[in-house]
Design a protein around this motif. Structure first.
Motif, PDB file in Angstrom:
ATOM      1  N   ALA A  60     -10.989  16.973   3.518  1.00 29.86           N
ATOM      2  CA  ALA A  60     -10.575  16.270   4.759  1.00 29.86           C
ATOM      3  C   ALA A  60     -11.704  15.120   4.909  1.00 29.86           C
ATOM      4  CB  ALA A  60     -10.847  17.283   5.898  1.00 29.86           C
ATOM      5  N   ALA A  61     -13.069  15.448   4.491  1.00 28.70           N
ATOM      6  CA  ALA A  61     -13.884  14.120   4.715  1.00 28.70           C
ATOM      7  C   ALA A  61     -13.727  12.852   3.826  1.00 28.70           C
ATOM      8  CB  ALA A  61     -15.388  14.571   4.605  1.00 28.70           C
ATOM      9  N   ARG A  62     -13.265  13.389   2.592  1.00 33.33           N
ATOM     10  CA  ARG A  62     -12.814  12.147   1.856  1.00 33.33           C
ATOM     11  C   ARG A  62     -11.603  11.696   2.142  1.00 33.33           C
ATOM     12  NH1 ARG A  62     -14.368  12.372  -3.884  1.00 33.33           N
ATOM     13  NH2 ARG A  62     -15.752  13.779  -4.532  1.00 33.33           N
ATOM     14  N   GLN A  63     -10.781  12.083   2.651  1.00 30.62           N
ATOM     15  CA  GLN A  63      -9.562  11.462   3.286  1.00 30.62           C
ATOM     16  C   GLN A  63      -9.747  10.657   4.440  1.00 30.62           C
ATOM     17  OE1 GLN A  63      -6.418  11.368   1.535  1.00 30.62           O
ATOM     18  NE2 GLN A  63      -6.324   9.801   3.142  1.00 30.62           N
ATOM     19  N   GLY A  64     -10.461  11.300   5.332  1.00 25.47           N
ATOM     20  CA  GLY A  64     -11.111  10.670   6.594  1.00 25.47           C
ATOM     21  C   GLY A  64     -11.669   9.418   6.405  1.00 25.47           C
ATOM     22  N   VAL A  65     -12.736   9.317   5.235  1.00 25.37           N
ATOM     23  CA  VAL A  65     -13.485   8.325   5.026  1.00 25.37           C
ATOM     24  C   VAL A  65     -12.518   7.165   4.153  1.00 25.37           C
ATOM     25  CG1 VAL A  65     -15.396   7.355   3.830  1.00 25.37           C
ATOM     26  CG2 VAL A  65     -15.674   9.308   4.917  1.00 25.37           C
ATOM     27  N   VAL A  66     -11.631   7.494   3.712  1.00 24.87           N
ATOM     28  CA  VAL A  66     -10.818   6.580   3.004  1.00 24.87           C
ATOM     29  C   VAL A  66      -9.649   5.930   4.227  1.00 24.87           C
ATOM     30  CG1 VAL A  66      -8.585   6.331   1.583  1.00 24.87           C
ATOM     31  CG2 VAL A  66     -10.709   7.594   0.591  1.00 24.87           C
ATOM     32  N   ASN A  67      -9.444   6.790   5.034  1.00 24.18           N
ATOM     33  CA  ASN A  67      -8.504   6.220   6.107  1.00 24.18           C
ATOM     34  C   ASN A  67      -9.466   5.295   6.984  1.00 24.18           C
ATOM     35  OD1 ASN A  67      -6.606   7.775   5.158  1.00 24.18           O
ATOM     36  ND2 ASN A  67      -6.925   9.246   6.841  1.00 24.18           N
ATOM     37  N   LEU A  68     -10.866   5.515   6.979  1.00 24.44           N
ATOM     38  CA  LEU A  68     -11.606   4.683   7.835  1.00 24.44           C
ATOM     39  C   LEU A  68     -11.963   3.130   7.306  1.00 24.44           C
ATOM     40  CD1 LEU A  68     -14.462   7.017   9.395  1.00 24.44           C
ATOM     41  CD2 LEU A  68     -12.770   5.748  10.933  1.00 24.44           C
ATOM     42  N   THR A  69     -12.031   3.367   5.948  1.00 19.60           N
ATOM     43  CA  THR A  69     -12.296   2.192   5.248  1.00 19.60           C
ATOM     44  C   THR A  69     -11.040   1.626   4.505  1.00 19.60           C
ATOM     45  OG1 THR A  69     -12.715   3.466   3.207  1.00 19.60           O
ATOM     46  CG2 THR A  69     -14.671   3.084   4.721  1.00 19.60           C
ATOM     47  N   THR A  70      -9.950   2.069   4.782  1.00 24.42           N
ATOM     48  CA  THR A  70      -8.728   1.242   4.239  1.00 24.42           C
ATOM     49  C   THR A  70      -7.871   0.710   5.253  1.00 24.42           C
ATOM     50  OG1 THR A  70      -8.844   2.748   2.122  1.00 24.42           O
ATOM     51  CG2 THR A  70      -6.799   1.472   2.609  1.00 24.42           C
ATOM     52  N   MET A  71      -7.872  -0.448   5.476  1.00 20.34           N
ATOM     53  CA  MET A  71      -6.949  -1.173   6.541  1.00 20.34           C
ATOM     54  C   MET A  71      -6.425  -2.143   6.214  1.00 20.34           C
ATOM     55  SD  MET A  71      -7.429   0.519   9.695  1.00 20.34           S
ATOM     56  CE  MET A  71      -8.702   1.867  10.213  1.00 20.34           C
ATOM     57  N   ASP A  72      -5.128  -2.430   6.602  1.00 22.78           N
ATOM     58  CA  ASP A  72      -4.386  -3.672   6.108  1.00 22.78           C
ATOM     59  C   ASP A  72      -3.850  -4.297   7.262  1.00 22.78           C
ATOM     60  OD1 ASP A  72      -2.310  -5.593   5.229  1.00 22.78           O
ATOM     61  OD2 ASP A  72      -1.772  -4.254   3.531  1.00 22.78           O
ATOM     62  N   PHE A  73      -4.056  -5.736   7.719  1.00 23.29           N
ATOM     63  CA  PHE A  73      -3.521  -6.154   8.748  1.00 23.29           C
ATOM     64  C   PHE A  73      -1.833  -6.237   8.928  1.00 23.29           C
ATOM     65  CE2 PHE A  73      -3.015  -9.696   5.942  1.00 23.29           C
ATOM     66  CZ  PHE A  73      -1.936 -10.271   6.349  1.00 23.29           C
ATOM     67  N   GLU A  74      -1.352  -6.027   7.858  1.00 24.39           N
ATOM     68  CA  GLU A  74       0.061  -5.908   7.946  1.00 24.39           C
ATOM     69  C   GLU A  74       0.690  -4.747   8.392  1.00 24.39           C
ATOM     70  OE1 GLU A  74       1.381  -9.463   4.545  1.00 24.39           O
ATOM     71  OE2 GLU A  74       0.855  -7.202   3.716  1.00 24.39           O
ATOM     72  N   MET A 106      -8.096  -7.642  13.284  1.00 26.79           N
ATOM     73  CA  MET A 106      -7.366  -7.456  11.962  1.00 26.79           C
ATOM     74  C   MET A 106      -6.275  -8.286  11.763  1.00 26.79           C
ATOM     75  SD  MET A 106      -7.564  -3.383  10.966  1.00 26.79           S
ATOM     76  CE  MET A 106      -6.483  -3.520   9.644  1.00 26.79           C
ATOM     77  N   GLN A 107      -5.546  -8.553  12.542  1.00 27.42           N
ATOM     78  CA  GLN A 107      -4.232  -9.411  12.331  1.00 27.42           C
ATOM     79  C   GLN A 107      -4.682 -10.710  12.564  1.00 27.42           C
ATOM     80  OE1 GLN A 107      -1.494  -7.636  15.125  1.00 27.42           O
ATOM     81  NE2 GLN A 107      -0.670  -6.286  13.688  1.00 27.42           N
ATOM     82  N   GLU A 108      -5.483 -11.077  13.445  1.00 23.75           N
ATOM     83  CA  GLU A 108      -5.763 -12.542  13.574  1.00 23.75           C
ATOM     84  C   GLU A 108      -6.609 -12.892  12.253  1.00 23.75           C
ATOM     85  OE1 GLU A 108      -9.278 -15.083  15.995  1.00 23.75           O
ATOM     86  OE2 GLU A 108      -7.917 -13.579  17.130  1.00 23.75           O
ATOM     87  N   ALA A 109      -7.488 -12.205  11.748  1.00 24.90           N
ATOM     88  CA  ALA A 109      -8.343 -12.476  10.615  1.00 24.90           C
ATOM     89  C   ALA A 109      -7.841 -12.187   9.273  1.00 24.90           C
ATOM     90  CB  ALA A 109      -9.679 -11.841  10.470  1.00 24.90           C
TER      91      ALA A 109
END
Length: 175
Positions: A60-74, A106-109
Motif C-alpha cells: 500500500a505504501a509503494r502504490q501510494g507513493v507511486v500515486n503521489l509522484t505520478t501525475m499527468d496533466f491530461e 498541472m494543466q497550465e504547465a
C-alpha cells in the motif's frame, strides 16, 4: 486351604501398577507433545499473519507513493482521485482541499511526472499503523522544458488501516 506365598502376591500386584504407571507416563508425554505442538502452531500462525500484514503495509505504501509522484496533466482528475482513494484522515482532507489548484497548475504547465519506487521498508509499526521509508525516483517534464532526468527522493509515509486496507494518513520528504 492352601496358603499362597507372599512373594506370589507381590509379583501379581506389581504388574498392574507397572502398566498403570506406563499409561500415566505415556499420557503425560502425549499431552506435553500436544501442548508444544499447539504452541509452535500458534506462534507459526502469528508469524505468518504478521508477515502478511507487513506485506500489505509495504504494498500500500509503494502504490501510494507511486500515486503521489505520478501525475499527468491530461488525466489529472483521475490521478488526483487515485491519491484520494489511497489516503485517509487529515492527509486526505488537505489533499482534497488543494486538488483543484493542483489540477489547474498541472494543466497550465502541462506537467507530467512518473514515480518509481526503488526501495521501501517499515521504519516503525504499532498495531495497525506504520511509518514506512520509501526511496522513489521521479521523472518530471513540463511545458517549460524541464528535463526528464530522474530525481531521487526519500519519503516517509504513515500508513493506517482504514476500512480493511492500508492508506496514507501522513506523507513527507526526508532529507
Amino acid at each position: 486351604m492352601t496358603e499362597e506365598s507372599p512373594v506370589e502376591d507381590t509379583a501379581a500386584d506389581a504388574r498392574p501398577r507397572t502398566v498403570t504407571a506406563g499409561v500415566v507416563v505415556l499420557s503425560a508425554l502425549t499431552l506435553a507433545f500436544l501442548a508444544v505442538s499447539g504452541y509452535f502452531g500458534y506462534t507459526h500462525r502469528q508469524a505468518e499473519q504478521e508477515a502478511q500484514q507487513r506485506s500489505e503495509i509495504l504494498e500500500a505504501a509503494r502504490q501510494g507513493v507511486v500515486n503521489l509522484t505520478t501525475m499527468d496533466f491530461e488525466q489529472a482528475d483521475e490521478d488526483v482521485q487515485k491519491v484520494l482513494d489511497g489516503s485517509a484522515g487529515d492527509f486526505r482532507d488537505e489533499f482534497e482541499a488543494r486538488s483543484e489548484d493542483l489540477v489547474a497548475v498541472m494543466q497550465e504547465a502541462k506537467v507530467k511526472s512518473v514515480g518509481e519506487v526503488q526501495q521501501a521498508a517499515i521504519e516503525t509499526q504499532n498495531g495497525d499503523s506504520a511509518d514506512v521509508l520509501v526511496a522513489v525516483a521521479q521523472k518530471v517534464s513540463n511545458a517549460g522544458g524541464a528535463a526528464e532526468e530522474p530525481r531521487g527522493q526519500r519519503m516517509r509515509v504513515t500508513m493506517q488501516l482504514d476500512d480493511g486496507s492500508y492508506k496514507i494518513v501522513k506523507a513527507g520528504f526526508v532529507q
